[in-house]
Design a protein around this motif. Structure first.
Motif, PDB file in Angstrom:
ATOM      1  N   MET A   1     -22.725 -36.551  16.641  1.00 29.48           N
ATOM      2  CA  MET A   1     -23.481 -35.646  16.508  1.00 29.48           C
ATOM      3  C   MET A   1     -22.784 -35.025  15.430  1.00 29.48           C
ATOM      4  SD  MET A   1     -25.893 -33.081  18.603  1.00 29.48           S
ATOM      5  CE  MET A   1     -24.676 -32.400  19.804  1.00 29.48           C
ATOM      6  N   ALA A   2     -23.484 -34.784  14.392  1.00 30.87           N
ATOM      7  CA  ALA A   2     -23.203 -33.882  13.029  1.00 30.87           C
ATOM      8  C   ALA A   2     -23.192 -32.463  13.456  1.00 30.87           C
ATOM      9  CB  ALA A   2     -24.190 -34.157  11.695  1.00 30.87           C
ATOM     10  N   GLY A   3     -22.215 -31.650  12.866  1.00 25.87           N
ATOM     11  CA  GLY A   3     -22.337 -30.393  13.084  1.00 25.87           C
ATOM     12  C   GLY A   3     -21.556 -29.985  14.427  1.00 25.87           C
ATOM     13  N   SER A   4     -21.095 -30.818  15.431  1.00 27.51           N
ATOM     14  CA  SER A   4     -20.596 -30.602  16.489  1.00 27.51           C
ATOM     15  C   SER A   4     -19.026 -30.437  16.321  1.00 27.51           C
ATOM     16  CB  SER A   4     -20.892 -31.571  17.759  1.00 27.51           C
ATOM     17  OG  SER A   4     -22.140 -31.855  17.802  1.00 27.51           O
ATOM     18  N   ARG A   5     -18.553 -29.580  17.253  1.00 27.06           N
ATOM     19  CA  ARG A   5     -16.911 -29.351  17.235  1.00 27.06           C
ATOM     20  C   ARG A   5     -16.553 -28.915  18.813  1.00 27.06           C
ATOM     21  NH1 ARG A   5     -14.951 -23.948  17.173  1.00 27.06           N
ATOM     22  NH2 ARG A   5     -16.599 -22.436  17.058  1.00 27.06           N
ATOM     23  N   LEU A   6     -15.535 -29.028  19.119  1.00 28.52           N
ATOM     24  CA  LEU A   6     -14.894 -28.972  20.422  1.00 28.52           C
ATOM     25  C   LEU A   6     -14.751 -27.149  20.382  1.00 28.52           C
ATOM     26  CD1 LEU A   6     -14.172 -29.759  23.239  1.00 28.52           C
ATOM     27  CD2 LEU A   6     -11.918 -30.194  22.250  1.00 28.52           C
ATOM     28  N   ALA A   7     -15.233 -26.510  21.153  1.00 31.51           N
ATOM     29  CA  ALA A   7     -15.324 -25.099  21.056  1.00 31.51           C
ATOM     30  C   ALA A   7     -14.267 -24.373  22.015  1.00 31.51           C
ATOM     31  CB  ALA A   7     -16.561 -24.350  21.197  1.00 31.51           C
ATOM     32  N   HIS A   8     -14.000 -24.823  23.412  1.00 31.33           N
ATOM     33  CA  HIS A   8     -13.505 -24.447  24.403  1.00 31.33           C
ATOM     34  C   HIS A   8     -12.951 -25.500  25.329  1.00 31.33           C
ATOM     35  CE1 HIS A   8     -15.238 -20.735  22.666  1.00 31.33           C
ATOM     36  NE2 HIS A   8     -16.446 -20.940  23.467  1.00 31.33           N
ATOM     37  N   VAL A   9     -11.711 -25.404  25.993  1.00 30.91           N
ATOM     38  CA  VAL A   9     -11.426 -26.270  26.794  1.00 30.91           C
ATOM     39  C   VAL A   9     -10.817 -25.293  28.298  1.00 30.91           C
ATOM     40  CG1 VAL A   9      -9.304 -27.799  27.576  1.00 30.91           C
ATOM     41  CG2 VAL A   9     -10.273 -27.987  25.324  1.00 30.91           C
ATOM     42  N   THR A  10     -11.415 -25.827  29.080  1.00 32.27           N
ATOM     43  CA  THR A  10     -11.134 -24.785  30.499  1.00 32.27           C
ATOM     44  C   THR A  10      -9.541 -25.013  30.808  1.00 32.27           C
ATOM     45  OG1 THR A  10     -13.229 -24.904  31.317  1.00 32.27           O
ATOM     46  CG2 THR A  10     -11.461 -24.505  32.771  1.00 32.27           C
ATOM     47  N   PHE A  11      -8.825 -24.041  31.086  1.00 33.54           N
ATOM     48  CA  PHE A  11      -7.447 -23.737  31.694  1.00 33.54           C
ATOM     49  C   PHE A  11      -7.581 -23.086  32.983  1.00 33.54           C
ATOM     50  CE2 PHE A  11      -3.185 -22.723  31.627  1.00 33.54           C
ATOM     51  CZ  PHE A  11      -2.573 -23.747  30.854  1.00 33.54           C
ATOM     52  N   LEU A  12      -7.181 -23.769  33.889  1.00 37.71           N
ATOM     53  CA  LEU A  12      -7.003 -23.020  35.285  1.00 37.71           C
ATOM     54  C   LEU A  12      -5.735 -22.219  35.454  1.00 37.71           C
ATOM     55  CD1 LEU A  12      -8.157 -25.906  37.615  1.00 37.71           C
ATOM     56  CD2 LEU A  12      -9.416 -23.903  37.085  1.00 37.71           C
ATOM     57  N   VAL A  13      -5.823 -21.060  35.776  1.00 36.20           N
ATOM     58  CA  VAL A  13      -5.040 -19.845  35.896  1.00 36.20           C
ATOM     59  C   VAL A  13      -5.098 -19.465  37.365  1.00 36.20           C
ATOM     60  CG1 VAL A  13      -4.939 -19.733  33.578  1.00 36.20           C
ATOM     61  CG2 VAL A  13      -6.243 -18.197  34.906  1.00 36.20           C
ATOM     62  N   ASP A  14      -3.754 -18.652  37.774  1.00 31.20           N
ATOM     63  CA  ASP A  14      -3.776 -17.887  38.885  1.00 31.20           C
ATOM     64  C   ASP A  14      -4.313 -16.525  38.835  1.00 31.20           C
ATOM     65  OD1 ASP A  14      -1.421 -17.231  37.825  1.00 31.20           O
ATOM     66  OD2 ASP A  14      -0.415 -17.510  39.716  1.00 31.20           O
ATOM     67  N   ASP A  15      -4.068 -15.893  37.653  1.00 34.09           N
ATOM     68  CA  ASP A  15      -4.367 -14.690  37.439  1.00 34.09           C
ATOM     69  C   ASP A  15      -4.348 -14.460  35.808  1.00 34.09           C
ATOM     70  OD1 ASP A  15      -3.607 -11.714  38.402  1.00 34.09           O
ATOM     71  OD2 ASP A  15      -2.660 -11.650  36.567  1.00 34.09           O
ATOM     72  N   TYR A  16      -5.539 -13.824  35.719  1.00 34.52           N
ATOM     73  CA  TYR A  16      -6.188 -13.504  34.111  1.00 34.52           C
ATOM     74  C   TYR A  16      -4.616 -13.020  33.429  1.00 34.52           C
ATOM     75  CZ  TYR A  16     -10.875 -14.779  35.494  1.00 34.52           C
ATOM     76  OH  TYR A  16     -12.067 -15.341  35.881  1.00 34.52           O
ATOM     77  N   ASP A  17      -4.560 -11.937  33.760  1.00 37.03           N
ATOM     78  CA  ASP A  17      -3.573 -10.969  33.183  1.00 37.03           C
ATOM     79  C   ASP A  17      -2.189 -11.659  32.958  1.00 37.03           C
ATOM     80  OD1 ASP A  17      -5.367  -8.794  32.797  1.00 37.03           O
ATOM     81  OD2 ASP A  17      -4.954  -8.200  34.735  1.00 37.03           O
ATOM     82  N   ARG A  18      -1.550 -12.256  34.041  1.00 41.51           N
ATOM     83  CA  ARG A  18      -0.533 -13.258  33.797  1.00 41.51           C
ATOM     84  C   ARG A  18      -0.438 -14.204  32.828  1.00 41.51           C
ATOM     85  NH1 ARG A  18       2.194 -17.044  38.480  1.00 41.51           N
ATOM     86  NH2 ARG A  18       3.690 -17.886  36.919  1.00 41.51           N
ATOM     87  N   ALA A  19      -1.824 -14.827  32.675  1.00 45.15           N
ATOM     88  CA  ALA A  19      -1.916 -16.131  31.651  1.00 45.15           C
ATOM     89  C   ALA A  19      -2.049 -15.277  30.427  1.00 45.15           C
ATOM     90  CB  ALA A  19      -3.186 -16.897  32.226  1.00 45.15           C
ATOM     91  N   ILE A  20      -2.739 -14.313  30.259  1.00 42.66           N
ATOM     92  CA  ILE A  20      -2.869 -13.572  29.041  1.00 42.66           C
ATOM     93  C   ILE A  20      -1.569 -13.182  28.272  1.00 42.66           C
ATOM     94  CG2 ILE A  20      -3.893 -11.663  27.718  1.00 42.66           C
ATOM     95  CD1 ILE A  20      -6.354 -11.750  29.778  1.00 42.66           C
ATOM     96  N   THR A  21      -0.712 -12.479  29.144  1.00 41.22           N
ATOM     97  CA  THR A  21       0.493 -12.160  28.630  1.00 41.22           C
ATOM     98  C   THR A  21       1.431 -13.425  28.360  1.00 41.22           C
ATOM     99  OG1 THR A  21       0.581 -10.287  30.633  1.00 41.22           O
ATOM    100  CG2 THR A  21       2.907 -11.016  29.591  1.00 41.22           C
ATOM    101  N   PHE A  22       1.324 -14.540  28.957  1.00 44.33           N
ATOM    102  CA  PHE A  22       2.148 -15.572  28.493  1.00 44.33           C
ATOM    103  C   PHE A  22       1.620 -16.126  27.262  1.00 44.33           C
ATOM    104  CE2 PHE A  22       2.155 -20.441  28.181  1.00 44.33           C
ATOM    105  CZ  PHE A  22       3.725 -20.592  28.320  1.00 44.33           C
ATOM    106  N   PHE A  23       0.162 -16.456  27.129  1.00 41.47           N
ATOM    107  CA  PHE A  23      -0.252 -16.989  26.002  1.00 41.47           C
ATOM    108  C   PHE A  23       0.012 -15.901  24.623  1.00 41.47           C
ATOM    109  CE2 PHE A  23      -2.407 -20.151  28.866  1.00 41.47           C
ATOM    110  CZ  PHE A  23      -2.104 -21.165  28.071  1.00 41.47           C
TER     111      PHE A  23
END
Length: 132
Positions: A1-23
């Motif tokens: 499909m023209a104009g499509s792109r992969l926008a997001h990929v789900t990444f499972l985490v145990d804690d939002y803040d811990r994951a944000i800090t790592f990334f």
């Protein structure tokens, strides 16, 4: 499909803040958005700085089945590929920040590459394509 792109990929985490800090602190990603969605849920997107490519949607695991998948989202295979224009710089910086590499850098026909683990044990390739 023209104009499509992969926008997001789900990444499972145990804690939002811990994951944000790592990334953001270890991999030097940018926090694109952190929006509350209700009790215990947030819409959190992180991505490498300045790339304009797909972002990771950090999703806090809910229930035993999702929790069991944290750190094993791809069955033990490398599931994520972080491309760089300067392998030596990023390898040194990530190592200095405590990132665990499973191997020393190697040169393949397609790239310079080394496998590393994220904070949950998922496997990633840090790679600099051969044509850069």
């Amino acid at each position: 499909m023209a104009g499509s792109r992969l926008a997001h990929v789900t990444f499972l985490v145990d804690d939002y803040d811990r994951a944000i800090t790592f990334f953001t602190n270890v991999l030097d990603f940018e926090l694109l958005t952190d929006t509350p969605l209700g009790p215990g849920r947030r819409w959190v997107l992180v991505a490498p700085k300045g790339t304009g490519g797909a972002a990771l949607l950090l999703a806090k695991a809910e229930g035993a089945e999702q929790t069991a998948r944290i750190g094993d989202q791809t069955g033990g295979r490398v599931g994520f590929f972080l491309e760089t224009e300067d392998f030596a710089r990023d390898y040194a910086a990530f190592s200095a920040r405590g990132l665990v590499f499973r191997e020393t850098p190697r040169h393949e026909s397609y790239a310079t590459v080394a496998v590393f683990e994220d904070l949950y044990g998922n496997l990633w390739d840090l790679l600099q394509p051969a044509n850069i």
